[in-house]
Design a protein around this motif. Structure first.
Motif, PDB file in Angstrom:
ATOM      1  N   ASP A 498       0.688  -1.038  -0.001  1.00 32.01           N
ATOM      2  CA  ASP A 498      -0.001  -0.085  -0.098  1.00 32.01           C
ATOM      3  C   ASP A 498       0.983   1.356  -0.110  1.00 32.01           C
ATOM      4  O   ASP A 498       2.023   1.156   0.420  1.00 32.01           O
ATOM      5  N   THR A 499       0.198   2.344  -0.504  1.00 31.68           N
ATOM      6  CA  THR A 499       1.066   3.605  -0.581  1.00 31.68           C
ATOM      7  C   THR A 499      -0.132   4.615   0.011  1.00 31.68           C
ATOM      8  O   THR A 499      -1.479   4.357  -0.207  1.00 31.68           O
ATOM      9  N   LEU A 500       0.295   5.756   0.449  1.00 32.34           N
ATOM     10  CA  LEU A 500      -0.571   6.745   1.022  1.00 32.34           C
ATOM     11  C   LEU A 500      -1.400   7.304  -0.074  1.00 32.34           C
ATOM     12  O   LEU A 500      -2.820   7.195   0.061  1.00 32.34           O
ATOM     13  N   GLY A 501      -0.897   7.482  -1.415  1.00 37.71           N
ATOM     14  CA  GLY A 501      -1.505   7.979  -2.498  1.00 37.71           C
ATOM     15  C   GLY A 501      -2.876   6.808  -3.071  1.00 37.71           C
ATOM     16  O   GLY A 501      -3.914   7.217  -3.183  1.00 37.71           O
ATOM     17  N   GLN A 502      -2.390   5.879  -2.866  1.00 34.58           N
ATOM     18  CA  GLN A 502      -3.366   4.541  -3.172  1.00 34.58           C
ATOM     19  C   GLN A 502      -4.446   4.524  -2.582  1.00 34.58           C
ATOM     20  O   GLN A 502      -5.737   4.419  -2.795  1.00 34.58           O
ATOM     21  N   ILE A 503      -4.197   4.569  -1.048  1.00 37.13           N
ATOM     22  CA  ILE A 503      -5.106   4.367   0.038  1.00 37.13           C
ATOM     23  C   ILE A 503      -6.088   5.901  -0.196  1.00 37.13           C
ATOM     24  O   ILE A 503      -7.467   5.614  -0.088  1.00 37.13           O
ATOM     25  N   LEU A 526       5.695   7.236   4.480  1.00 37.39           N
ATOM     26  CA  LEU A 526       6.166   6.313   5.292  1.00 37.39           C
ATOM     27  C   LEU A 526       5.150   5.491   6.026  1.00 37.39           C
ATOM     28  O   LEU A 526       4.643   5.937   7.126  1.00 37.39           O
ATOM     29  N   ILE A 527       4.619   4.473   5.582  1.00 40.28           N
ATOM     30  CA  ILE A 527       3.669   3.447   6.174  1.00 40.28           C
ATOM     31  C   ILE A 527       4.020   2.128   6.320  1.00 40.28           C
ATOM     32  O   ILE A 527       4.892   1.918   5.666  1.00 40.28           O
ATOM     33  N   HIS A 528       3.345   1.295   7.321  1.00 46.15           N
ATOM     34  CA  HIS A 528       3.908  -0.041   7.038  1.00 46.15           C
ATOM     35  C   HIS A 528       2.798  -1.031   7.580  1.00 46.15           C
ATOM     36  O   HIS A 528       1.739  -0.713   7.994  1.00 46.15           O
ATOM     37  N   PRO A 529       2.875  -2.181   6.905  1.00 45.51           N
ATOM     38  CA  PRO A 529       1.950  -3.125   6.836  1.00 45.51           C
ATOM     39  C   PRO A 529       1.518  -3.499   8.321  1.00 45.51           C
ATOM     40  O   PRO A 529       2.070  -3.491   9.570  1.00 45.51           O
ATOM     41  N   GLY A 530       0.066  -3.532   8.616  1.00 41.44           N
ATOM     42  CA  GLY A 530      -0.584  -3.593   9.987  1.00 41.44           C
ATOM     43  C   GLY A 530      -0.926  -2.424  10.764  1.00 41.44           C
ATOM     44  O   GLY A 530      -1.522  -2.261  11.475  1.00 41.44           O
ATOM     45  N   GLN A 531      -0.206  -1.096  10.084  1.00 36.92           N
ATOM     46  CA  GLN A 531      -0.754   0.037  10.762  1.00 36.92           C
ATOM     47  C   GLN A 531      -2.207   0.526  10.610  1.00 36.92           C
ATOM     48  O   GLN A 531      -2.746  -0.006   9.309  1.00 36.92           O
TER      49      GLN A 531
END
Length: 540
Positions: A498-503, A526-531
């Motif tokens: 995932d990316t912030l733009g896609q979300i 910067l985001i991480h899986p499970g966040q």
């Protein structure tokens, strides 16, 4: 922040957004956040809203300014989101009715600026097939090539019964050369789309006993893009304007625009083309009338005393170019290898259908089917909202192989978790306006006007019953709990990749807002899986 804003402003000036005739008013960081209007603000808004056009134009300009900012930060998906919102607003304006002279001039000026912006200025979308790119190419080539009408020497390429005659002339060769050089990249995209949609469109043409070459008409009109949009407010793969689409059974309401439904629009196009050919009994004139209208073709035929397209010198320049443009695309697409093109590999557009008896949230439908919301929208491009229509049943298209899983999971979900949008009824009281009612229920004034088919926002009357689109089972923003009014709270668990733009694109919001709602540093992706991310989604 000041340094960043200054850089954006200089970029805008360099790109030519600000000129003597029109200027973008760039919002500050504070102005991009939702604020509660004061009493003075509300009076100003009410005074300005003699009709809906100024508000639509103002919102369109704001979205365009935010597209510029997103482009500066390199967020392609966010730019595309802003552009799509502008397209929606412009199509809404087209449906309202006649504009006064001042509004018409403002919209035409905005349209010219906006078209130039997204086709030539925005860096992030230059490698994306923009919704108006097919029209832009046709306009460019029309300006570059002047077709000489009169005695024409041609070579027959294909003249079988039941087909549109394909011939090569000096003019057709000019267009072929264009597609082999300057327009090559775009034509490659069109060829890929052709491979993707031909198994869906060709059987419909055959059902109506129409020549298969008409699929190339959709190619030059829209690049076979179901969401294509033109400056004339035509929409969809076959580029119907609202009035013609309505005449041939394509409806447009708050929830959907059937001009973007591939199957329904193709059937409508066949009926329209059949009517034109019954009038002219000539495929070239039928195509010309599709471009400029039957009236102009009839007048030109009467003036020149002929039904030979090549002799109709009084047709508009765009229409004189239209037939050679069509012929060049058809000739190349039939035998791409002969003209230096490779036959692209593309996954055929195949789908399974599920009938939904009640309205449902697209995010829930996507989760149940095991796909992303944007895939749901790709398979159902006619949907305009984040839910399926509330009145009557709706046939949802799903990728092949997803139907059985969907039905098994869907039947296990309680009805109240499927989210069925509801309408509550509101009786207008003395002193109320559409603006105050929209704020009371936290809905968009544009959506409220669209649902109730109101053209003039000042003409609500005391005692009038209005339908208010509402959604239940949600936590609503109220300005004090961190969420803006008219937004419902969602929690999203980040997945790998995932990316912030896609979300942001999936939830119909912006990356900078997600950062603000989750106290993330501006500019950080910067985001991480499970966040877990808190996302406030605007309803409607």
């Amino acid at each position: 922040m000041i340094k960043t804003f200054s850089a954006i402003l200089h970029l805008a000036i360099w790109l030519g957004y600000i000129s003597g005739s029109w200027a973008v008013s760039f919002p500050t960081e504070a102005s991009l956040t939702t604020t509660v209007p004061t009493k003075t603000d509300s009076i100003a808004i009410l005074d300005e809203s003699r009709n809906r056009y100024p508000a639509i134009l103002r919102d369109s300009k704001n979205f365009m300014a935010e597209a510029v900012i997103s482009d500066y930060h390199g967020d392609t998906l966010e730019v595309i989101y802003h552009l799509s919102r502008i397209f929606e607003l412009l199509m809404e304006a087209d449906q309202i009715g006649e504009m006064n002279l001042e509004d018409k001039e403002e919209f035409e000026r905005f349209n010219r600026t906006f078209t130039n912006l997204y086709t030539t200025k925005l860096v992030t979308v230059q490698h994306v097939d923009a919704p108006g790119m097919a029209e832009r190419i046709r306009t460019d080539i029309t300006e570059a090539i002047e077709i000489e009408m009169g005695d024409t020497k041609f070579t027959v390429v294909d003249d079988r019964d039941g087909h549109i005659p394909l011939v090569r002339t000096k003019q057709v060769d000019q267009f072929i050369n264009y597609f082999q050089t300057k327009g090559r990249k775009q034509f490659e995209i069109w060829l890929k789309r052709y491979m993707q949609y031909k198994d869906l469109i060709l059987p419909i043409l055959a059902e109506h006993e129409m020549p298969e070459e008409f699929i190339y008409l959709a190619m030059i009109e829209s690049g076979l893009n179901p969401k294509a949009y033109s400056h004339a407010n035509a929409s969809g793969m076959w580029q119907f304007i609202y009035s013609t689409g309505k005449q041939y059974g394509l409806s447009r309401d708050w929830y959907r625009d059937e001009r973007r439904d591939i199957v329904k629009a193709t059937h409508a196009a066949c009926r329209y083309l059949k009517d034109l050919n019954n009038l002219f009994d000539n495929w070239y004139l039928t195509l010309a009338a599709y471009n400029c209208g039957e009236g102009r073709v009839l007048r030109a035929s009467k003036l020149h005393q002929t039904y030979d397209f090549w002799q109709l010198k009084s047709l508009p320049r765009e229409t004189r170019n239209y037939i050679p443009y069509f012929l060049s695309a058809a000739i190349i697409a039939k035998t791409p290898g002969l003209y230096g093109f490779k036959i692209p590999k593309a996954q055929p557009f195949q789908f399974e259908e599920v009938v939904l008896e009640k309205s449902a949230d697209l995010a829930v439908l996507a989760r149940v089917a095991g796909i992303k919301p944007k895939v749901i929208r790709e398979y159902n491009p006619e949907l305009r909202q984040s839910a399926t229509p509330s009145e009557g049943s709706y046939t949802l298209k799903l990728p092949m192989g997803k139907k059985d899983r969907f039905l098994a999971a869907w039947n296990k979900i309680p009805a109240d978790e499927r989210f069925a949008p509801q309408f509550v009824q509101h009786r207008v009281r003395y002193g109320e306006s559409l603006w105050t009612i929209s704020k009371k229920y936290s809905v968009s004034i544009h959506d409220l006007a669209a649902v109730n088919k109101i053209r003039n926002r000042n003409k609500v009357r005391v005692g009038q019953k209005l339908k208010i689109p509402l959604k239940g089972g949600r936590v609503w923003g109220n300005g004090t709990n961190g969420g803006p009014p008219g937004h419902s709270k969602r929690t999203y668990k980040v997945k790998r990749g995932d990316t912030l733009g896609q979300i942001a694109e999936d939830f119909g919001t912006r990356a900078n807002k997600i950062r603000r709602w989750n106290n993330m540093k501006y500019g950080s992706h910067l985001i991480h899986p499970g966040q877990k991310l808190i996302i406030w989604v605007k309803e409607g």
